[in-house]
Write an enzyme that holds these catalytic residues in place. Sequence first.
Site, PDB file in Angstrom:
ATOM      1  N   ASP B  29      15.169  91.865 145.399  1.00  0.00           N
ATOM      2  CA  ASP B  29      15.283  93.316 145.253  1.00  0.00           C
ATOM      3  C   ASP B  29      16.136  93.609 144.012  1.00  0.00           C
ATOM      4  O   ASP B  29      17.332  93.294 144.003  1.00  0.00           O
ATOM      5  CB  ASP B  29      15.934  93.903 146.506  1.00  0.00           C
ATOM      6  CG  ASP B  29      16.059  95.422 146.424  1.00  0.00           C
ATOM      7  OD1 ASP B  29      15.951  95.972 145.305  1.00  0.00           O
ATOM      8  OD2 ASP B  29      16.272  96.047 147.474  1.00  0.00           O
ATOM      9  N   GLU B  81      28.391  75.446 125.316  1.00  0.00           N
ATOM     10  CA  GLU B  81      27.922  74.482 126.305  1.00  0.00           C
ATOM     11  C   GLU B  81      26.435  74.207 126.098  1.00  0.00           C
ATOM     12  O   GLU B  81      25.802  73.573 126.906  1.00  0.00           O
ATOM     13  CB  GLU B  81      28.229  74.966 127.728  1.00  0.00           C
ATOM     14  CG  GLU B  81      27.550  76.260 128.103  1.00  0.00           C
ATOM     15  CD  GLU B  81      26.569  76.053 129.225  1.00  0.00           C
ATOM     16  OE1 GLU B  81      27.004  75.744 130.315  1.00  0.00           O
ATOM     17  OE2 GLU B  81      25.359  76.217 128.991  1.00  0.00           O
ATOM     18  N   CYS B 113      32.577  78.271 129.510  1.00  0.00           N
ATOM     19  CA  CYS B 113      32.552  79.558 128.805  1.00  0.00           C
ATOM     20  C   CYS B 113      33.798  79.833 127.970  1.00  0.00           C
ATOM     21  O   CYS B 113      33.905  80.895 127.366  1.00  0.00           O
ATOM     22  CB  CYS B 113      32.369  80.691 129.812  1.00  0.00           C
ATOM     23  SG  CYS B 113      30.813  80.606 130.694  1.00  0.00           S
ATOM     24  N   THR B 154      21.734  86.326 134.589  1.00  0.00           N
ATOM     25  CA  THR B 154      22.816  86.635 133.644  1.00  0.00           C
ATOM     26  C   THR B 154      22.880  85.709 132.429  1.00  0.00           C
ATOM     27  O   THR B 154      23.414  86.111 131.393  1.00  0.00           O
ATOM     28  CB  THR B 154      24.183  86.571 134.361  1.00  0.00           C
ATOM     29  OG1 THR B 154      24.309  85.297 134.995  1.00  0.00           O
ATOM     30  CG2 THR B 154      24.321  87.678 135.384  1.00  0.00           C
ATOM     31  N   ARG B 200      30.901  78.113 146.859  1.00  0.00           N
ATOM     32  CA  ARG B 200      32.104  78.887 147.170  1.00  0.00           C
ATOM     33  C   ARG B 200      33.214  78.682 146.127  1.00  0.00           C
ATOM     34  O   ARG B 200      34.186  79.439 146.107  1.00  0.00           O
ATOM     35  CB  ARG B 200      32.610  78.541 148.560  1.00  0.00           C
ATOM     36  CG  ARG B 200      33.176  77.138 148.691  1.00  0.00           C
ATOM     37  CD  ARG B 200      33.695  76.890 150.089  1.00  0.00           C
ATOM     38  NE  ARG B 200      34.365  75.594 150.164  1.00  0.00           N
ATOM     39  CZ  ARG B 200      35.642  75.426 149.824  1.00  0.00           C
ATOM     40  NH1 ARG B 200      36.356  76.417 149.368  1.00  0.00           N
ATOM     41  NH2 ARG B 200      36.186  74.230 149.927  1.00  0.00           N
ATOM     42  N   THR B 202      32.866  79.136 142.988  1.00  0.00           N
ATOM     43  CA  THR B 202      32.614  79.984 141.817  1.00  0.00           C
ATOM     44  C   THR B 202      33.566  81.174 141.733  1.00  0.00           C
ATOM     45  O   THR B 202      34.082  81.469 140.674  1.00  0.00           O
ATOM     46  CB  THR B 202      31.156  80.496 141.849  1.00  0.00           C
ATOM     47  OG1 THR B 202      30.305  79.353 141.802  1.00  0.00           O
ATOM     48  CG2 THR B 202      30.847  81.374 140.654  1.00  0.00           C
ATOM     49  N   HIS B 235      36.762  87.494 130.597  1.00  0.00           N
ATOM     50  CA  HIS B 235      35.463  86.822 130.615  1.00  0.00           C
ATOM     51  C   HIS B 235      34.564  87.554 131.609  1.00  0.00           C
ATOM     52  O   HIS B 235      35.006  87.942 132.693  1.00  0.00           O
ATOM     53  CB  HIS B 235      35.612  85.357 131.009  1.00  0.00           C
ATOM     54  CG  HIS B 235      34.287  84.680 131.196  1.00  0.00           C
ATOM     55  ND1 HIS B 235      33.329  84.671 130.209  1.00  0.00           N
ATOM     56  CD2 HIS B 235      33.736  84.045 132.259  1.00  0.00           C
ATOM     57  CE1 HIS B 235      32.257  84.036 130.653  1.00  0.00           C
ATOM     58  NE2 HIS B 235      32.474  83.650 131.888  1.00  0.00           N
ATOM     59  N   LYS B 240      30.969  92.671 137.779  1.00  0.00           N
ATOM     60  CA  LYS B 240      31.930  92.893 138.869  1.00  0.00           C
ATOM     61  C   LYS B 240      33.249  92.141 138.690  1.00  0.00           C
ATOM     62  O   LYS B 240      34.324  92.705 138.899  1.00  0.00           O
ATOM     63  CB  LYS B 240      31.297  92.447 140.198  1.00  0.00           C
ATOM     64  CG  LYS B 240      30.464  93.514 140.851  1.00  0.00           C
ATOM     65  CD  LYS B 240      29.932  93.010 142.147  1.00  0.00           C
ATOM     66  CE  LYS B 240      30.497  93.792 143.318  1.00  0.00           C
ATOM     67  NZ  LYS B 240      29.859  93.378 144.581  1.00  0.00           N
ATOM     68  N   LYS B 244      37.053  93.654 138.798  1.00  0.00           N
ATOM     69  CA  LYS B 244      37.896  93.340 139.953  1.00  0.00           C
ATOM     70  C   LYS B 244      39.206  92.694 139.504  1.00  0.00           C
ATOM     71  O   LYS B 244      40.291  93.041 139.985  1.00  0.00           O
ATOM     72  CB  LYS B 244      37.137  92.408 140.915  1.00  0.00           C
ATOM     73  CG  LYS B 244      37.846  92.210 142.234  1.00  0.00           C
ATOM     74  CD  LYS B 244      37.004  91.389 143.201  1.00  0.00           C
ATOM     75  CE  LYS B 244      37.839  90.980 144.400  1.00  0.00           C
ATOM     76  NZ  LYS B 244      37.202  89.953 145.203  1.00  0.00           N
ATOM     77  N   ASN B 267      25.652  87.261 130.329  1.00  0.00           N
ATOM     78  CA  ASN B 267      26.786  86.376 130.097  1.00  0.00           C
ATOM     79  C   ASN B 267      26.449  85.407 128.971  1.00  0.00           C
ATOM     80  O   ASN B 267      25.682  84.465 129.172  1.00  0.00           O
ATOM     81  CB  ASN B 267      27.110  85.610 131.389  1.00  0.00           C
ATOM     82  CG  ASN B 267      28.262  84.636 131.207  1.00  0.00           C
ATOM     83  OD1 ASN B 267      28.915  84.612 130.158  1.00  0.00           O
ATOM     84  ND2 ASN B 267      28.518  83.841 132.224  1.00  0.00           N
ATOM     85  N   SER B 297      34.549  77.344 133.272  1.00  0.00           N
ATOM     86  CA  SER B 297      34.442  76.577 134.507  1.00  0.00           C
ATOM     87  C   SER B 297      34.881  75.154 134.272  1.00  0.00           C
ATOM     88  O   SER B 297      34.746  74.606 133.185  1.00  0.00           O
ATOM     89  CB  SER B 297      32.993  76.588 135.005  1.00  0.00           C
ATOM     90  OG  SER B 297      32.646  77.879 135.422  1.00  0.00           O
TER      91      SER B 297
END
Lengths: 129, 346
Positions: B29, B81, B113, B154, B200, B202, B235, B240, B244, B267, B297
């Site tokens: 969606d 990368e 990144c 992304t 999890r 990430t 970054h 979101k 945040k 990204n 990362s």
Amino acid sequence: MNVPRFCREIPSRYNLIGTKCENCDTYYFPPRRVCITCRRKGVIREYQFEGSGKVVTHTTIYSAPENFSKMTPYVLAIVELDEGPKLTAQIVCDPSEVKIGMRVKSVFRKLGEEGPDGVIYYGTKFIPA
Amino acid sequence: MSIGITTYGVYIPRYRIRVEEIARVWGDDPNDIKKGLGVFEKSVPDRDEDTATIAVEAARSALQRSGLAGVDIGAIYVGSESHPYAVKPTATIVAEAIRATPELMAADYEFACKAGTAALQTCLGLVAADYIKYGMAIGADTAQGAPADALEYTAAAGGAAYVVGKSHVIAEIEDTYSFTTDTFDFWRRQGQQYPKHGGRFTGEPGYFKHVLAGARGLLHKTRSKPEDFDFAVFHQPNGKFPRKVASTLGFSQQQVKQGLVVEKLGNAYSGSSLIGLASVLDVAEPGSRIFMTSFGSGAGSDSFTFRVTEEIGKIQDKAPSVAELLAAPIYLDYAIYAKHKNKIVL
């Protein structure tokens, strides 16, 4: 193209390095070491072309050599640089976009590669200015 | 004498694919994706563009903006990368294409990144120690996301080049701070086409832990508060996370807005925070203070504070701005996008 030949031509392919005869103000691309007009009186100097010019004529390639088969259709053109010399180069645009006389400017792109494990050839192409 | 950014340049390919088009192929969606990620479209490289061509175009744009010549550059470090070669530097291609060879230091960096900001720190150190007069740091990527993977929405293409020096400084680098741990949030093994992410790991253990610790570390080191800054860049793997993290740290959404380019760019990995910073420099005024934290990362973050100088006005309009590069895109359908990204193996 093979590696030694490409290596020799890196200055011209990456940066449009040619020559200019200071005696008669003629520009050469690819570079000439002797001025064809002034001969022995010629004073040849290295010259970096600005990279802008216009399309003299063009064609669209639909059936390409193996290394370019994924690029089809692509536009090949003779570009007249503002300083005078003409060169053959790819124009990065939709084939319907290219026109004779269209202004173009140089960009740095991948020209091709020797398969998945060979060298990658970089150099100059043109885009609509 | 202050050290800082003397010029910068950005390159973003013209092609884009919309979230709706990717979602159409995989049965997702699009509204859920757009709401969840805060990304609406992403840049796609042309068939003849890769990290090296993007890095060269960004480097040339930086030189064009300032009037510096390639020969003035004493070091080039390219963070990515997606270097085109596993062995053979992208930095040598850039150096040759801006006529900076042969007397210069050059190497490629890799730290997911944040490789571009690691390059920025290297240039800062070399200039501070007077080993070189000007150093060029580049972050550029043609990021890969496996078909149907969440990353595919992304993973974008783009890059930015920054020259660090002591004269004609447009943005003084006041300080920098890094935070690094060994974390398994995202990786790509040698020879593999697509990266994997550790579920999890990430969010909280990866991005938030490192960006928050890195940003707080620099705020503490410089005895600064979020309200001391006019702009903040984080970054942006999606729309979101940076919002945040900004609100958690106490930065307002207004401070983040100008540097948030992910909604239309996606990204661009090593180019991500550096393109965000360029978007801020495009409009910054003398005296503006900028806070930036990158994230890579694996994992780590590099934080910087900048103070914009009077010199900025002389070069802002001398090369294409981020807003100009994001304007007038050409939209692709998924099939042509797959061709551009070499997802179709013949």
